[in-house]
Write a protein that holds these residues in place. Structure first.
Motif, mmCIF file in Angstrom:
data_model
loop_
_atom_site.group_PDB
_atom_site.id
_atom_site.type_symbol
_atom_site.label_atom_id
_atom_site.label_comp_id
_atom_site.label_asym_id
_atom_site.label_seq_id
_atom_site.Cartn_x
_atom_site.Cartn_y
_atom_site.Cartn_z
ATOM 1 N N TYR A 118 7.801 -7.005 3.773
ATOM 2 C CA TYR A 118 6.377 -6.865 3.466
ATOM 3 C C TYR A 118 6.101 -5.854 2.353
ATOM 4 O O TYR A 118 5.326 -6.122 1.430
ATOM 5 C CB TYR A 118 5.611 -6.486 4.727
ATOM 6 N N ASP A 119 6.718 -4.683 2.436
ATOM 7 C CA ASP A 119 6.455 -3.656 1.426
ATOM 8 C C ASP A 119 6.850 -4.138 0.036
ATOM 9 O O ASP A 119 6.119 -3.916 -0.938
ATOM 10 C CB ASP A 119 7.199 -2.368 1.771
ATOM 11 N N THR A 120 7.997 -4.793 -0.074
ATOM 12 C CA THR A 120 8.440 -5.294 -1.381
ATOM 13 C C THR A 120 7.538 -6.411 -1.871
ATOM 14 O O THR A 120 7.152 -6.451 -3.045
ATOM 15 C CB THR A 120 9.894 -5.792 -1.301
ATOM 16 N N LEU A 121 7.177 -7.333 -0.973
ATOM 17 C CA LEU A 121 6.261 -8.405 -1.357
ATOM 18 C C LEU A 121 4.921 -7.832 -1.828
ATOM 19 O O LEU A 121 4.334 -8.319 -2.805
ATOM 20 C CB LEU A 121 6.037 -9.353 -0.180
ATOM 21 N N SER A 122 4.457 -6.778 -1.163
ATOM 22 C CA SER A 122 3.173 -6.175 -1.518
ATOM 23 C C SER A 122 3.219 -5.483 -2.876
ATOM 24 O O SER A 122 2.175 -5.296 -3.517
ATOM 25 C CB SER A 122 2.748 -5.184 -0.437
ATOM 26 N N GLN A 123 4.414 -5.079 -3.309
ATOM 27 C CA GLN A 123 4.552 -4.523 -4.656
ATOM 28 C C GLN A 123 4.426 -5.617 -5.719
ATOM 29 O O GLN A 123 4.001 -5.350 -6.846
ATOM 30 C CB GLN A 123 5.901 -3.821 -4.792
ATOM 31 N N ILE A 124 4.790 -6.832 -5.356
ATOM 32 C CA ILE A 124 4.702 -7.949 -6.296
ATOM 33 C C ILE A 124 3.268 -8.432 -6.425
ATOM 34 O O ILE A 124 2.764 -8.670 -7.533
ATOM 35 C CB ILE A 124 5.609 -9.111 -5.835
ATOM 36 N N ALA A 125 2.580 -8.589 -5.270
ATOM 37 C CA ALA A 125 1.201 -9.085 -5.263
ATOM 38 C C ALA A 125 0.586 -8.757 -3.906
ATOM 39 O O ALA A 125 1.310 -8.517 -2.930
ATOM 40 C CB ALA A 125 1.170 -10.585 -5.500
ATOM 41 N N PRO A 126 -0.743 -8.759 -3.811
ATOM 42 C CA PRO A 126 -1.369 -8.603 -2.490
ATOM 43 C C PRO A 126 -0.792 -9.630 -1.517
ATOM 44 O O PRO A 126 -0.691 -10.817 -1.848
ATOM 45 C CB PRO A 126 -2.854 -8.866 -2.780
#
Length: 310
Positions: A118-126
């Protein structure tokens, strides 16, 4: 992830952050609250039910975790998806690099599969996270409403959900009187085993809504102990459902190999001709409103055939 891949992903994320779309709203999901763009145009989905949500309001994602097998989604959703989308790999371990390269403005991920990312995905986009794999049918419909808000189409999604509920209520009215006191069971089978879907699973809760009872008690633990339970022939014989619905992922499957076994022949469903075969992909993997409607249509054919004695 290797250092080189980490560096590449970090560079992609940095580039995306510099060009971030203005955020316009908050969406509450399983892992918290996320600010999302007003009307996302480049959405990546990491579960099949999230495709179902988007196509239900005429929207196609730019990236799909399709298990590297486009046919799993194109057969049902292809008329809306078209060809202009990119595979981001498997639902279990989607490629972060490919996701970042698509420059998404929203990612929809699965609680069971993707919490650690989740944290890495959230760095890519909301990123919003909803439990497709571990949720039941009612959870799935509720998730459609959340997704409608997240993609800026709440009214269209509300209308689609209302139409869906009306259609499903009609199916319940036709099916439920014909299955009173019938213990129904769905499972998928591959070359190595049978996996029964418990009453807490998507399909188990659908069967319950349609009026079937269940002889299966959900276990405790993770999703493959509670919802999708590997089951031996001996265990199946103890459950002994009146009606058994199977989706086969391989031909032959494990249950085909059981056909000559005395325990299989002694099953109530086998003796009464109540073993029915359906499309495993539609019943087991899709888990959305379109999938539920396909399931309901299949069930109606099964119970109508039984009622007519044909």
């Amino acid at each position: 992830m290797t250092p080189t891949r980490r560096t590449t992903l970090a560079a992609m994320v940095a580039a995306l952050v510099m060009g971030t779309t203005a955020l316009a709203g908050e969406i509450t999901h399983d892992l918290g609250t996320t600010d999302v763009p007003d009307a996302p145009e480049r959405v990546v989905v990491l579960e099949f039910s999230f495709i179902d949500a988007l196509v239900s309001v005429g929207m196609a994602p730019v990236g799909i975790a399709d298990d590297n097998k486009a046919e799993r989604v194109m057969e049902v959703y292809g008329n809306v998806l078209g060809e202009d989308w990119t595979s981001v790999g498997t639902r279990k371990t989607p490629s972060l690099e490919v996701i970042a390269s698509l420059q998404p403005d929203l990612i929809i991920a699965d609680t069971t599969r993707h919490t650690d990312a989740y944290d890495t995905l959230s760095q890519i986009a909301p990123t919003i996270v909803l439990d497709s794999l571990g949720g039941d049918y009612h959870d799935s419909v509720a998730q459609m409403a959340v997704i409608g808000e997240a993609i800026g189409k709440p009214d269209a999604m509300t209308a689609r959900i209302a139409d869906h509920k009306t259609l499903m209520a009609d199916y319940v009215a036709q099916i439920a009187p014909k299955v009173k006191d019938v213990a129904g069971q769905f499972g998928v089978t591959n070359a190595t085993g049978l996996y029964l879907h418990s009453p807490t699973s998507y399909n188990g809760s659908l069967l319950e809504m349609f009026g079937f009872s269940s002889n299966m008690t959900p276990g405790e633990g993770g999703v493959y102990e509670t919802n999708y339970v590997q089951t031996t022939l001996e265990q199946l014989s103890e459950l002994d459902p009146d009606l058994l619905i199977l989706g086969e992922y391989t031909d032959p499957s494990a249950t085909d190999n059981w056909a000559g076994e005395p325990l299989w022949q002694a099953l109530s469903a086998v003796k009464s001709g109540e073993v029915h075969y359906v499309t495993a992909n539609n019943w087991s993997r899709l888990r959305g409103m379109v999938a539920a409607e396909l399931t309901a249509a299949d069930l109606l054919k099964i119970v109508d055939r039984d009622a007519s004695g044909s």
